[in-house]
Design a protein around this motif. Sequence first.
Motif, mmCIF file in Angstrom:
data_model
loop_
_atom_site.group_PDB
_atom_site.id
_atom_site.type_symbol
_atom_site.label_atom_id
_atom_site.label_comp_id
_atom_site.label_asym_id
_atom_site.label_seq_id
_atom_site.Cartn_x
_atom_site.Cartn_y
_atom_site.Cartn_z
ATOM 1 N N SER A 170 0.833 -1.200 0.000
ATOM 2 C CA SER A 170 0.000 0.000 0.000
ATOM 3 C C SER A 170 0.862 1.241 0.000
ATOM 4 C CB SER A 170 -0.899 0.021 1.244
ATOM 5 O OG SER A 170 -1.637 1.223 1.293
ATOM 6 N N GLY A 171 0.437 2.221 -0.797
ATOM 7 C CA GLY A 171 1.048 3.534 -0.718
ATOM 8 C C GLY A 171 0.584 4.203 0.558
ATOM 9 N N TYR A 172 1.263 5.273 0.945
ATOM 10 C CA TYR A 172 0.894 6.005 2.150
ATOM 11 C C TYR A 172 -0.062 7.138 1.793
ATOM 12 C CZ TYR A 172 1.323 8.906 6.325
ATOM 13 O OH TYR A 172 1.048 9.646 7.440
ATOM 14 N N GLN A 173 -1.264 7.073 2.315
ATOM 15 C CA GLN A 173 -2.323 8.063 2.109
ATOM 16 C C GLN A 173 -2.659 8.259 0.632
ATOM 17 O OE1 GLN A 173 -1.066 11.586 4.281
ATOM 18 N NE2 GLN A 173 -1.951 10.774 6.166
ATOM 19 N N THR A 174 -2.527 7.187 -0.152
ATOM 20 C CA THR A 174 -2.859 7.286 -1.565
ATOM 21 C C THR A 174 -3.363 5.947 -2.083
ATOM 22 O OG1 THR A 174 -2.014 7.888 -3.750
ATOM 23 C CG2 THR A 174 -0.482 6.795 -2.290
ATOM 24 N N GLY A 175 -4.333 5.996 -2.977
ATOM 25 C CA GLY A 175 -4.817 4.801 -3.647
ATOM 26 C C GLY A 175 -5.919 4.056 -2.928
ATOM 27 N N GLY A 176 -6.515 3.134 -3.666
ATOM 28 C CA GLY A 176 -7.641 2.360 -3.161
ATOM 29 C C GLY A 176 -7.279 1.382 -2.060
ATOM 30 N N THR A 177 -6.067 0.824 -2.126
ATOM 31 C CA THR A 177 -5.654 -0.118 -1.074
ATOM 32 C C THR A 177 -5.568 0.610 0.257
ATOM 33 O OG1 THR A 177 -4.448 -1.451 -2.677
ATOM 34 C CG2 THR A 177 -3.867 -1.756 -0.359
ATOM 35 N N TRP A 178 -4.935 1.766 0.267
ATOM 36 C CA TRP A 178 -4.822 2.568 1.493
ATOM 37 C C TRP A 178 -6.218 2.952 1.996
ATOM 38 C CZ3 TRP A 178 -1.518 3.992 5.203
ATOM 39 C CH2 TRP A 178 -1.898 5.050 6.040
ATOM 40 N N ALA A 179 -7.053 3.469 1.095
ATOM 41 C CA ALA A 179 -8.392 3.919 1.491
ATOM 42 C C ALA A 179 -9.211 2.772 2.076
ATOM 43 C CB ALA A 179 -9.116 4.536 0.294
ATOM 44 N N GLY A 180 -9.180 1.610 1.416
ATOM 45 C CA GLY A 180 -9.954 0.473 1.907
ATOM 46 C C GLY A 180 -9.454 -0.028 3.245
ATOM 47 N N ALA A 181 -8.133 -0.116 3.385
ATOM 48 C CA ALA A 181 -7.559 -0.626 4.639
ATOM 49 C C ALA A 181 -7.832 0.323 5.797
ATOM 50 C CB ALA A 181 -6.059 -0.857 4.471
ATOM 51 N N THR A 182 -7.653 1.617 5.591
ATOM 52 C CA THR A 182 -7.892 2.553 6.690
ATOM 53 C C THR A 182 -9.369 2.613 7.059
ATOM 54 O OG1 THR A 182 -7.944 4.417 5.123
ATOM 55 C CG2 THR A 182 -5.848 3.979 6.261
ATOM 56 N N GLU A 183 -10.238 2.482 6.057
ATOM 57 C CA GLU A 183 -11.668 2.447 6.357
ATOM 58 C C GLU A 183 -12.016 1.194 7.163
ATOM 59 O OE1 GLU A 183 -15.753 3.552 4.160
ATOM 60 O OE2 GLU A 183 -14.482 2.146 3.062
ATOM 61 N N ALA A 184 -11.437 0.063 6.779
ATOM 62 C CA ALA A 184 -11.694 -1.179 7.521
ATOM 63 C C ALA A 184 -11.191 -1.060 8.957
ATOM 64 C CB ALA A 184 -11.027 -2.357 6.817
ATOM 65 N N LEU A 185 -10.027 -0.458 9.139
ATOM 66 C CA LEU A 185 -9.473 -0.314 10.490
ATOM 67 C C LEU A 185 -10.290 0.632 11.360
ATOM 68 C CD1 LEU A 185 -5.675 -0.142 9.585
ATOM 69 C CD2 LEU A 185 -6.828 -1.975 10.862
ATOM 70 N N SER A 186 -10.865 1.668 10.753
ATOM 71 C CA SER A 186 -11.589 2.659 11.553
ATOM 72 C C SER A 186 -13.081 2.385 11.690
ATOM 73 C CB SER A 186 -11.383 4.059 10.968
ATOM 74 O OG SER A 186 -11.986 4.158 9.692
ATOM 75 N N PRO B 270 6.698 -1.147 1.989
ATOM 76 C CA PRO B 270 6.266 0.203 1.619
ATOM 77 C C PRO B 270 5.856 1.015 2.845
ATOM 78 C CG PRO B 270 5.108 -1.466 0.326
ATOM 79 C CD PRO B 270 5.851 -2.180 1.405
ATOM 80 N N GLU B 271 6.000 2.331 2.753
ATOM 81 C CA GLU B 271 5.639 3.199 3.869
ATOM 82 C C GLU B 271 4.173 3.021 4.263
ATOM 83 O OE1 GLU B 271 5.623 7.841 5.325
ATOM 84 O OE2 GLU B 271 6.173 7.392 3.263
ATOM 85 N N GLY B 272 3.305 2.807 3.276
ATOM 86 C CA GLY B 272 1.885 2.609 3.586
ATOM 87 C C GLY B 272 1.666 1.405 4.490
ATOM 88 N N ASN B 273 2.372 0.314 4.227
ATOM 89 C CA ASN B 273 2.258 -0.879 5.069
ATOM 90 C C ASN B 273 2.675 -0.564 6.505
ATOM 91 O OD1 ASN B 273 1.939 -1.929 2.473
ATOM 92 N ND2 ASN B 273 2.929 -3.851 2.981
ATOM 93 N N GLN B 274 3.786 0.149 6.653
ATOM 94 C CA GLN B 274 4.271 0.495 7.986
ATOM 95 C C GLN B 274 3.264 1.375 8.721
ATOM 96 O OE1 GLN B 274 8.325 2.026 7.682
ATOM 97 N NE2 GLN B 274 8.637 0.714 5.893
ATOM 98 N N GLN B 275 2.687 2.319 8.014
ATOM 99 C CA GLN B 275 1.708 3.225 8.634
ATOM 100 C C GLN B 275 0.418 2.492 9.000
ATOM 101 O OE1 GLN B 275 2.326 6.311 9.648
ATOM 102 N NE2 GLN B 275 4.407 6.148 8.853
ATOM 103 N N LEU B 276 0.029 1.504 8.203
ATOM 104 C CA LEU B 276 -1.184 0.735 8.525
ATOM 105 C C LEU B 276 -0.998 -0.041 9.827
ATOM 106 C CD1 LEU B 276 -2.206 -0.498 4.965
ATOM 107 C CD2 LEU B 276 -3.449 1.134 6.411
ATOM 108 N N VAL B 277 0.194 -0.575 10.055
ATOM 109 C CA VAL B 277 0.465 -1.265 11.326
ATOM 110 C C VAL B 277 0.349 -0.273 12.478
ATOM 111 C CG1 VAL B 277 2.252 -2.438 12.678
ATOM 112 C CG2 VAL B 277 1.837 -3.119 10.309
ATOM 113 N N LYS B 278 0.847 0.939 12.287
ATOM 114 C CA LYS B 278 0.737 1.970 13.331
ATOM 115 C C LYS B 278 -0.724 2.321 13.612
ATOM 116 C CE LYS B 278 5.212 4.131 12.606
ATOM 117 N NZ LYS B 278 5.917 5.350 12.169
ATOM 118 N N GLN B 279 -1.603 2.107 12.618
ATOM 119 C CA GLN B 279 -3.024 2.414 12.792
ATOM 120 C C GLN B 279 -3.822 1.215 13.291
ATOM 121 O OE1 GLN B 279 -4.937 4.604 9.657
ATOM 122 N NE2 GLN B 279 -3.079 5.747 9.198
#
Length: 126
Positions: free
Chosen positions: A42-58, A74-83
């Motif tokens: 996942s990219g960080y704060q960009t794209g459908g993968t990021w949007a879907g994952a953050t929505e699922a987490l929240s 990828p930075e997005g993967n690291q940030q998703l773990v932080k979330q």
Amino acid sequence: IAEGRLTLISPYDPNAGFNTGNAMGRNKYIYALADYGLIVSSGYQTGGTWAGATEALSKIKDVPVFVRMQDTIPEGNQQLVKQGAKPFGYIPASSLRGLLRTVLEAVNSEVEAIEIEPNQELDKTT
């Protein structure tokens, strides 16, 4: 499909062409119907993968989200773990069914993070 049982759902007209907004809009249905999510890249704060994952987490808190944490991460993967996503340590090159079975077993046992050693044998019969 092989068993003759298939359900297709969509909030969009079946004749609608591809549209980025529609693709991102379907993410909530994919996650809501899933037993778990596995983010490979996942990219960080960009794209459908990021949007879907953050929505699922929240918003869809009943669906565990796992994130690949192997090789170049990828930075997005690291940030998703932080979330709140759960780290997924090793993704083998073969036996996807065995991999998914491992993930589901971990979810069912409420494991915080999955760590599979690279030389660990997976079920290769499926």
